[in-house]
Structures are given as structure tokens and as C-alpha cells.
Design a protein around this motif. Sequence first.
Motif, mmCIF file in Angstrom:
data_model
loop_
_atom_site.group_PDB
_atom_site.id
_atom_site.type_symbol
_atom_site.label_atom_id
_atom_site.label_comp_id
_atom_site.label_asym_id
_atom_site.label_seq_id
_atom_site.Cartn_x
_atom_site.Cartn_y
_atom_site.Cartn_z
ATOM 1 N N GLY A 262 0.797 -1.220 0.000
ATOM 2 C CA GLY A 262 0.000 0.000 0.000
ATOM 3 C C GLY A 262 0.826 1.265 0.000
ATOM 4 N N SER A 263 2.050 1.172 0.505
ATOM 5 C CA SER A 263 2.921 2.345 0.607
ATOM 6 C C SER A 263 3.512 2.797 -0.716
ATOM 7 N N ILE A 264 3.408 1.967 -1.750
ATOM 8 C CA ILE A 264 3.986 2.350 -3.050
ATOM 9 C C ILE A 264 3.181 3.521 -3.625
ATOM 10 N N PRO A 265 3.804 4.704 -3.795
ATOM 11 C CA PRO A 265 3.075 5.890 -4.264
ATOM 12 C C PRO A 265 3.000 5.942 -5.791
ATOM 13 N N PHE A 266 2.127 5.128 -6.358
ATOM 14 C CA PHE A 266 2.075 4.995 -7.813
ATOM 15 C C PHE A 266 1.811 6.317 -8.521
ATOM 16 N N GLY A 267 0.934 7.149 -7.986
ATOM 17 C CA GLY A 267 0.656 8.426 -8.629
ATOM 18 C C GLY A 267 1.892 9.288 -8.749
ATOM 19 N N LEU A 268 2.665 9.344 -7.692
ATOM 20 C CA LEU A 268 3.895 10.131 -7.678
ATOM 21 C C LEU A 268 4.899 9.568 -8.675
ATOM 22 N N VAL A 269 5.036 8.247 -8.690
ATOM 23 C CA VAL A 269 5.981 7.586 -9.594
ATOM 24 C C VAL A 269 5.588 7.815 -11.055
ATOM 25 N N SER B 280 -5.738 0.938 -6.692
ATOM 26 C CA SER B 280 -6.758 -0.027 -6.278
ATOM 27 C C SER B 280 -6.191 -1.443 -6.304
ATOM 28 N N GLY B 281 -5.345 -1.708 -7.286
ATOM 29 C CA GLY B 281 -4.765 -3.035 -7.425
ATOM 30 C C GLY B 281 -3.878 -3.446 -6.269
ATOM 31 N N LYS B 282 -3.164 -2.486 -5.676
ATOM 32 C CA LYS B 282 -2.273 -2.873 -4.579
ATOM 33 C C LYS B 282 -3.060 -3.342 -3.357
ATOM 34 N N GLY B 283 -4.233 -2.762 -3.125
ATOM 35 C CA GLY B 283 -5.084 -3.246 -2.043
ATOM 36 C C GLY B 283 -5.634 -4.624 -2.352
ATOM 37 N N ALA B 284 -6.055 -4.818 -3.604
ATOM 38 C CA ALA B 284 -6.617 -6.104 -4.005
ATOM 39 C C ALA B 284 -5.564 -7.208 -3.950
ATOM 40 N N ILE B 285 -4.367 -6.916 -4.430
ATOM 41 C CA ILE B 285 -3.299 -7.925 -4.427
ATOM 42 C C ILE B 285 -2.939 -8.330 -3.007
ATOM 43 N N LEU C 137 -6.750 -8.274 7.417
ATOM 44 C CA LEU C 137 -5.638 -7.503 7.983
ATOM 45 C C LEU C 137 -4.777 -6.895 6.880
ATOM 46 N N ALA C 138 -4.461 -7.694 5.863
ATOM 47 C CA ALA C 138 -3.607 -7.210 4.774
ATOM 48 C C ALA C 138 -4.277 -6.081 4.011
ATOM 49 N N GLY C 139 -5.594 -6.208 3.764
ATOM 50 C CA GLY C 139 -6.311 -5.150 3.057
ATOM 51 C C GLY C 139 -6.356 -3.852 3.842
ATOM 52 N N GLY C 140 -6.662 -3.966 5.133
ATOM 53 C CA GLY C 140 -6.665 -2.771 5.972
ATOM 54 C C GLY C 140 -5.298 -2.132 6.057
ATOM 55 N N ALA C 141 -4.263 -2.971 6.118
ATOM 56 C CA ALA C 141 -2.894 -2.452 6.201
ATOM 57 C C ALA C 141 -2.466 -1.797 4.892
ATOM 58 N N ALA C 142 -2.908 -2.337 3.752
ATOM 59 C CA ALA C 142 -2.596 -1.713 2.457
ATOM 60 C C ALA C 142 -3.218 -0.322 2.380
ATOM 61 N N HIS D 221 -1.185 3.262 2.015
ATOM 62 C CA HIS D 221 -1.398 4.328 1.043
ATOM 63 C C HIS D 221 -1.556 5.683 1.740
ATOM 64 N N CYS D 222 -2.280 5.695 2.829
ATOM 65 C CA CYS D 222 -2.513 6.952 3.555
ATOM 66 C C CYS D 222 -1.261 7.446 4.280
ATOM 67 N N PHE D 223 -0.463 6.497 4.780
ATOM 68 C CA PHE D 223 0.720 6.848 5.579
ATOM 69 C C PHE D 223 1.935 6.063 5.090
ATOM 70 N N PRO D 224 2.421 6.357 3.873
ATOM 71 C CA PRO D 224 3.532 5.578 3.315
ATOM 72 C C PRO D 224 4.872 5.915 3.974
ATOM 73 N N VAL D 225 5.588 4.880 4.319
ATOM 74 C CA VAL D 225 6.883 5.070 4.974
ATOM 75 C C VAL D 225 7.851 5.820 4.073
ATOM 76 N N TRP D 226 7.721 5.622 2.750
ATOM 77 C CA TRP D 226 8.655 6.232 1.804
ATOM 78 C C TRP D 226 8.473 7.743 1.682
ATOM 79 N N LEU D 227 7.327 8.264 2.077
ATOM 80 C CA LEU D 227 7.040 9.695 1.925
ATOM 81 C C LEU D 227 6.863 10.376 3.276
ATOM 82 N N GLY D 228 7.540 9.857 4.284
ATOM 83 C CA GLY D 228 7.429 10.461 5.614
ATOM 84 C C GLY D 228 6.035 10.345 6.195
ATOM 85 N N PHE D 229 5.318 9.285 5.825
ATOM 86 C CA PHE D 229 3.964 9.002 6.322
ATOM 87 C C PHE D 229 2.938 10.037 5.882
ATOM 88 N N ARG D 230 3.251 10.754 4.787
ATOM 89 C CA ARG D 230 2.302 11.730 4.228
ATOM 90 C C ARG D 230 1.870 11.224 2.850
#
Length: 194
Positions: free
Chosen positions: A14-21, A61-66, A82-87, A91-100
Motif C-alpha cells: 500500500g505504501s507504493i506511491p504509484f501516482g507520484l511515480v 486499487s490493485g495494490k489493495g486487491a493484491i 488484515l492485509a487489506g486494511g494495512a494496504a 497508502h494513507c501513511f507511506p513510509v517512503w514519503l514520511g507518512f504523508r
Amino acid sequence: MMPLAWALLGYLLGSIPFGLVIARALGLGDLRKIGSGNIGATNVLRTGNRPAALATLLLDSGKGAIAVLLARQFGGETAAILAGGAAFLGHCFPVWLGFRGGKGVATFLGTLIALHWPLGLAACATWALMAASLRISSLSALTAAALAPILAWTFGRSDLILVCLSMAALIFLRHRANIARLRAGTEPRIGRKG
């Protein structure tokens, strides 16, 4: 794998920021400095690049589904939830973007589709009907999120009510500025460039 390990995997996916990439890869600029500053598909659309926005929507959407499908296959239904909620949290708090991160709507919908496809499709239909009639993405998202726990109960998936309530609450929290603009009548319409 233990359920917490699946939750960690879900978070990392979920942390992968696809839009930014995607925006950077296509030379569209830093999404955090465009439009709303959000990293999701709606803000990518504000760059005027519809294929990039669609790709962002599908990947977010796919990263949550996967995350859900992998966890269910190898860890069972509790691991999948658990995995879906964590994904979604990733997305909301990605480690790669300082949780923003983003507001989580696409990941929320993808997660619901994978958890229980009738519920997910009903939530997507709610979003689509609202978006087609009013052309306000945030209002569409808030409506779909608010109805998700009720839809889970309607479809007999009481095991999903808590995760739906939790995701809906966070979606409302992350849309605070949008809610204020909705009340003021200044919320932008879908497709307006940033």
C-alpha cells in the motif's frame, strides 16, 4: 505466514506511491505541488493526462486487491482482512514519503472488491453514480465510504463491518479540507486542471 506478517506485506504494498511515480516518469511534475497536493488519481487527472490518472487509479486499487488476494491464498480470511486494511493504511501513511500519503479512496475500493466483490462493486457503483451526476470526486468518495459498512451488513459480511468502518472514518478524516470546501460550495469538479 502469521497474520501480522501479512499485515506488514499489505502495508508495504500500500505504501507504493504509484501516482507520484507515474507523474515523475511522464514528466508531469511533483504531484505534491500540483492541485490539491494529493498523490492519488484525482490529482493526477488535474495534470490533464487521463491515461496517467487511469493508470494511477488501477495501480492504487490493485495494490489493495493484491494484498488481500495473496493473504487469503496463503493465510486465510483473517489475514486477508488484515492485509487489506494495512494496504489502505500504507497508502494513507507511506513510509517512503514520511507518512504523508493519499486519501486512500482507490485503495479502499480495490480492497473491498478483493474482500467481497459484490460489496466492492456496490461501493464502486455508488462512487460512479455520484461522480457522474455531481462531478465531485470527494463527495463521491465520502458517500461510498459512508455506505460501505451498511453494504457489508446488507451482504451478510458482518466480519467486514469493522474494517469498513475504520477505513471510512479515516477517509472522512483525510477529507476534512474537502468537507469544508463542500460546505462552502468551492470544491473543484472532476477533471479541472490544477
